[in-house]
Design a protein around this motif. Structure first.
Motif, PDB file in Angstrom:
ATOM      1  N   ARG A   1      19.777  40.254  32.857  1.00  0.00           N
ATOM      2  CA  ARG A   1      19.512  40.438  34.183  1.00  0.00           C
ATOM      3  C   ARG A   1      20.216  41.647  34.666  1.00  0.00           C
TER       4      ARG A   1
ATOM      5  N   SER B   1      21.982  32.469  38.227  1.00  0.00           N
ATOM      6  CA  SER B   1      20.512  32.830  38.452  1.00  0.00           C
ATOM      7  C   SER B   1      20.176  33.236  40.068  1.00  0.00           C
TER       8      SER B   1
ATOM      9  N   ARG C   1      25.261  31.546  29.282  1.00  0.00           N
ATOM     10  CA  ARG C   1      25.378  32.463  30.437  1.00  0.00           C
ATOM     11  C   ARG C   1      25.360  33.927  30.139  1.00  0.00           C
TER      12      ARG C   1
ATOM     13  N   TYR D   1      22.365  35.461  29.575  1.00  0.00           N
ATOM     14  CA  TYR D   1      21.113  35.750  30.729  1.00  0.00           C
ATOM     15  C   TYR D   1      21.868  36.841  31.664  1.00  0.00           C
TER      16      TYR D   1
END
Ligand code: PMP
Ligand code: GLU
Length: 385
Positions: free
Chosen positions: A304, A372, A297, A300
């Motif tokens: 982002r 997300s 996580r 990611y």
């Protein structure tokens, strides 16, 4: 109304978390990055042990400082994992590490005495120091030094009223992990000025890449004698609701804090302490699994945020928070988070609560889907400002 209490503001981390939970319960589709708690269940073996203790009638008052078996287990853990040789009589089990810290500040601070707190900081430290009658003194690490404070930074704020410095590594909210050398340099300043080092190591097991957790008290005998080591069960074993934490330190501090606790909460919940003994007994791999999920996580979320227009972010080396800088929007963190929740249905904690109004705190102790979707919404929201 007592003046010290009147001056406290309620914990925003808990406040935003419960607001987001309530909105979800009301059927509102909220993506929450607020929670400072792992989204995993407590490992079964721990629950089983507490259940057994409960059914066996372990329902009476425990000794104020904790069950002897738990204090022994803590003492052994600190020796074998952290290189700290505290005897069981140098430990105190409390109602969460938050309570441990509260007991510590109440015990070591006299009216007007100063506690140095590196910023950004976990929001409860200054409030606890204020309630204890002390004065929080903030010191900021520079961006070039990854927001870590240096020995010179510390030296510069120490006065004859300073009683302690708080070192939280890995840190909440920015994920700083100090190296052994950095800790040694800070500790030497503390020893020279004869002040306590309050080492909050609650995120010790949640570290990434090549980061290594070093317990500051393990660095030398002189440093050990001035160090109060704080830890707990909330983060590593997902036991936030069990309310169990502890500290270990000089005998007089432990004795003072135990006396204080004997008049406030008494000992921690008896059957819960049996679960904690089991948590320390042997590694069943659950911590490692949780860490794997956090690492994925983290990668990611960092990817982002780094590519998001108008956002900059430090890569955290520990804990499970990111602290993106949103100052390019020209909006303060309180207003930003209020609008983000209202308009985009994304819950984040304003950096203002941690002494950094240019930032917001996002916890990645939540599912990948939440991360997300929440980041999609944040990106759209940033574009709308
Ligand atoms: N220290 C830090 C840095 C924290 O983030 C927290 C938040 N849970 C605590 C201490 C206290 O944790 P607990 O009371 O759940 O043991
Ligand atoms: N420490 C966690 C956080 O910072 C849990 C909430 C709290 O106790 O502050 O979000």
């Amino acid at each position: 109304m007592n003046k010290r209490i009147a001056g406290i503001s309620p914990s925003l981390t808990l406040g935003v978390t419960s607001k987001a939970k309530q909105m979800k319960a009301d059927g509102i589709d909220v993506c929450s990055f607020a929670a400072g708690e792992p989204d995993f269940d407590t490992p079964d073996k721990i629950k089983e042990m507490a259940k057994e203790a409960l059914m066996a009638g372990e329902t009476k008052y425990a000794p104020v400082a904790g069950l002897a078996a738990l204090r022994l287990a803590i003492s052994k853990k600190l020796e074998s994992e952290n290189g700290l040789s505290y005897g069981p009589d140098q430990t105190l089990v409390s109602i969460g590490a938050k309570h441990s810290l509260f007991n510590i500040f109440m015990t070591i601070c006299d009216e007007g005495e100063e506690v140095v707190i590196p910023a950004p900081y976990w929001l409860s430290y200054p409030e606890m120091v204020n309630v204890a009658g002390g004065v929080p003194v903030f010191v900021e690490g520079s961006e070039e030094n990854d927001y870590k404070i240096t020995a010179d930074d510390l030296e510069a704020v120490i006065t004859d009223k300073t009683v302690a410095v708080v070192i939280n590594s890995p840190s909440n909210p920015i994920g700083i992990v100090y190296t052994g050398d950095e800790l040694r340099a800070l500790a030497e300043v503390a020893v020279r000025h004869d002040i306590y080092i309050v080492a909050d190591e609650i995120y010790e097991k949640i570290i990434y890449d090549d980061a290594e957790h070093v317990s500051i008290g393990s660095l030398s005998c002189d440093i050990f004698n001035k160090t109060i080591t704080v830890n707990g069960f909330s983060k590593a074993w997902s036991m936030t609701g069990w309310r169990l934490g502890y500290f270990a330190g000089p005998l007089d501090v432990v004795k003072g804090a135990t006396a204080l606790q004997s008049h406030s909460t008494s000992g921690a919940t008896t059957f819960a302490q049996y679960g904690a003994i089991e948590a320390l007994r042997e590694d069943d791999g659950s911590v490692g699994k949780m860490l794997e999920a956090f690492a994925e996580r983290r990668s990611y979320m960092y990817g982002r945020l780094s590519s998001m227009e108008g956002v900059t972010c430090v890569k955290p080396m520990g804990a499970f928070y990111m602290l993106p800088n949103i100052s390019a929007t020209g909006v303060g963190s309180l207003e930003f988070c209020e609008k983000l929740l209202e308009e985009a249905k994304v819950a984040a904690v304003p950096g203002a609560a941690f002494g950094c109004d240019k930032n917001i705190r996002l916890s990645y102790a939540c599912s990948m889907e939440n991360i997300s979707e929440g980041l999609d919404r944040l990106e759209k929201f940033m574009g709308s400002l």
